[in-house]
Design an enzyme around this catalytic site. Structure first.
Site, mmCIF file in Angstrom:
data_model
loop_
_atom_site.group_PDB
_atom_site.id
_atom_site.type_symbol
_atom_site.label_atom_id
_atom_site.label_comp_id
_atom_site.label_asym_id
_atom_site.label_seq_id
_atom_site.Cartn_x
_atom_site.Cartn_y
_atom_site.Cartn_z
ATOM 1 N N TYR A 86 -8.449 -21.073 -19.173
ATOM 2 C CA TYR A 86 -8.713 -22.334 -19.862
ATOM 3 C C TYR A 86 -10.195 -22.509 -20.196
ATOM 4 C CZ TYR A 86 -4.094 -23.419 -17.969
ATOM 5 O OH TYR A 86 -2.767 -23.382 -17.660
ATOM 6 N N HIS A 129 -2.138 -25.164 -9.569
ATOM 7 C CA HIS A 129 -2.414 -23.735 -9.423
ATOM 8 C C HIS A 129 -2.566 -23.383 -7.941
ATOM 9 C CE1 HIS A 129 -4.203 -23.699 -13.746
ATOM 10 N NE2 HIS A 129 -2.930 -23.360 -13.751
ATOM 11 N N ARG A 153 4.624 -28.208 -16.221
ATOM 12 C CA ARG A 153 5.316 -27.131 -16.914
ATOM 13 C C ARG A 153 6.664 -27.642 -17.422
ATOM 14 N NH1 ARG A 153 3.425 -24.749 -12.104
ATOM 15 N NH2 ARG A 153 1.740 -23.214 -12.426
ATOM 16 N N HIS A 175 3.529 -25.210 -23.158
ATOM 17 C CA HIS A 175 2.318 -24.826 -22.428
ATOM 18 C C HIS A 175 1.043 -25.306 -23.111
ATOM 19 C CE1 HIS A 175 0.328 -22.584 -19.251
ATOM 20 N NE2 HIS A 175 -0.551 -22.167 -20.147
ATOM 21 N N ARG A 214 -0.178 -28.410 -21.502
ATOM 22 C CA ARG A 214 -0.807 -28.123 -20.205
ATOM 23 C C ARG A 214 -2.236 -27.615 -20.421
ATOM 24 N NH1 ARG A 214 0.758 -27.163 -15.006
ATOM 25 N NH2 ARG A 214 -0.081 -25.344 -13.926
ATOM 26 N N LYS A 272 7.725 -22.555 -10.452
ATOM 27 C CA LYS A 272 7.065 -21.255 -10.566
ATOM 28 C C LYS A 272 6.533 -20.763 -9.227
ATOM 29 C CE LYS A 272 3.391 -18.803 -13.058
ATOM 30 N NZ LYS A 272 2.358 -18.896 -14.120
#
Length: 413
Positions: free
Chosen positions: A383, A374, A250, A348, A351, A275
């Site tokens: 995704y 994640h 990120r 992003h 990513r 995050k």
């Protein structure tokens, strides 16, 4: 407001700016603003720096000038009232801060929110907690403005008019989800009024935008400009680009990356994600390590800062997410991609691109989840929609569903 302090001590401020390598044009902006304030103070009954800024607004200056002078006034306020010198960061003045609706809530609503925060917000980032407070407080305050100062006063009409006005939706699906969570927690704690109100809240669908994903062709052009020294990109731009393209980190994690996070001996990068606050370890690929090394040796300012990427301007604070985004814009401009108005240029998409490449190459989803950092497997679901290779494999051939020629002709009209 005692303007004499600024008159007596402003030279200290200007000297500090020059000693810390601020550009002379920047120093002159301070000097001009200080002179305007001191020259006009005797003609105005200013009591705060908010009054000073309002005077500038009343002079009908351009929005661009007001934006610049507001930043300077905010830093003058910090210097005048607290003795703080500028540090090249966004130092917002107290009069810019938007007061949360929380401060206006009734004692019952405040207590309910505090109970919710105590039960659910442990371990969350302060920005996430602040977001919850803002969203939930705004809803409770709107109920309060309708005359419902207690949950027992809330009617179904009160709730629905908080979400719709003349048939038009006022609040987003994600905000609605936060409010539902708030009342669910209260309901599970035995609050019967919360259970009643929960039944009134519409379950609005969270809108999902189509991702303007990075194509293989665009990624190839980005690799080309990162490899070719003839393109006018700095070492910092190339290092940022390599990290984004090859690690999927990120933007905030790259901005907050510290020198000690890079294990050169074992070719690893170890960070704590901003995050989720969860640790993440990924390989340090040679192409990424070489780009970071070039930046550190050839371009990184001499500084004791622990951060990897520093602002080239004094006093060389760590790069912000805006700085990372600026490098991305330069990279895309050099590659001549996504220059159309409205095209997505954020970090992003890199990513997203890495996740799709891993999926299309048959990498197991649990491995991708760990690679992307994640905390929940379902985070990968967004995704999957762009994994065109495997989606095509799932498609059914129309040969198994014979149709008359006229059907296809009508569809083409």
């Amino acid at each position: 407001m005692d303007i004499n302090y600024l008159l007596i001590h402003h030279d200290e401020l200007l000297t500090y700016l020059r000693e810390h390598d601020y550009a002379e044009t920047y120093v002159n902006r301070y000097k001009t603003t200080i002179k305007q304030i001191t020259d006009n103070a005797s003609n105005h009954n200013w009591t705060t720096y908010e009054d000073v800024y309002q005077w500038y607004v009343d002079q009908s200056y351009s929005p661009t000038y007001l934006h610049e002078v507001r930043a300077i006034i905010g830093k003058l306020e910090q210097f005048h009232l607290h003795g703080n010198f500028p540090d090249n960061k966004k130092s917002y003045s107290s009069f810019w801060k938007i007061k949360s609706a929380y401060t206006k809530l009734s004692s019952e609503y405040k207590q309910l929110y505090e109970d919710f925060e105590t039960q659910t917000c442990k371990g969350l980032k302060s920005s996430t907690v602040a977001s919850y407070r803002t969203k939930i407080s705004s809803f409770l305050y709107e109920l309060q403005c309708k005359g419902a100062t207690s949950l027992s006063d809330v009617t179904e009409k009160d709730v629905l008019t908080c979400f719709f006005a003349d048939g038009v939706r006022k609040r987003s699906g994600s905000l609605c989800a936060n409010i539902i969570r708030f009342f669910k927690i209260l309901s599970e704690s035995g609050n019967e009024e919360a259970t009643r109100i929960l039944a009134y809240i519409p379950n609005l669908r969270i809108a999902r935008k189509n991702i303007d994903y990075l194509t293989d062709g665009e990624a190839a052009k980005i690799r080309q400009v990162l490899e070719d020294s003839n393109y006018s990109l700095s070492c910092k731009d190339r290092a940022v680009g390599r990290l984004l393209l090859h690690t999927g980190l990120r933007g905030i994690d790259i901005a907050c990356m510290q020198l000690e996070f890079i294990d050169w001996n074992n070719d690893r990068i170890r960070i704590v994600q901003q995050k989720t606050s969860q640790p993440l370890e990924i390989p340090l690929l040679p192409v990424v390590g070489n780009a970071i090394y070039d930046y550190c040796i050839n371009e990184r300012p001499m500084s004791a800062s622990p951060y990897l990427f520093l602002d080239s301007r004094a006093p060389h604070n760590n790069l912000t997410t805006d700085g990372i985004g600026y490098s991305v814009k330069k990279i895309m401009s050099a590659a001549n991609i996504r220059q159309e108005k409205g095209r997505r240029k954020g970090t992003h998409i890199f990513r997203h691109h890495l996740a799709i490449k891993l999926l299309s190459n048959g990498v197991p989803q649990p491995v991708i989840t760990r690679t992307m950092g994640h905390t929940a497997p379902e985070s990968l679901s967004s995704y999957l929609h762009a994994d065109m290779k495997h989606l095509r494999e799932c498609a059914l051939s129309v040969e198994d569903f014979p149709m008359a020629k006229e059907v296809f002709q009508s569809c083409l009209k």
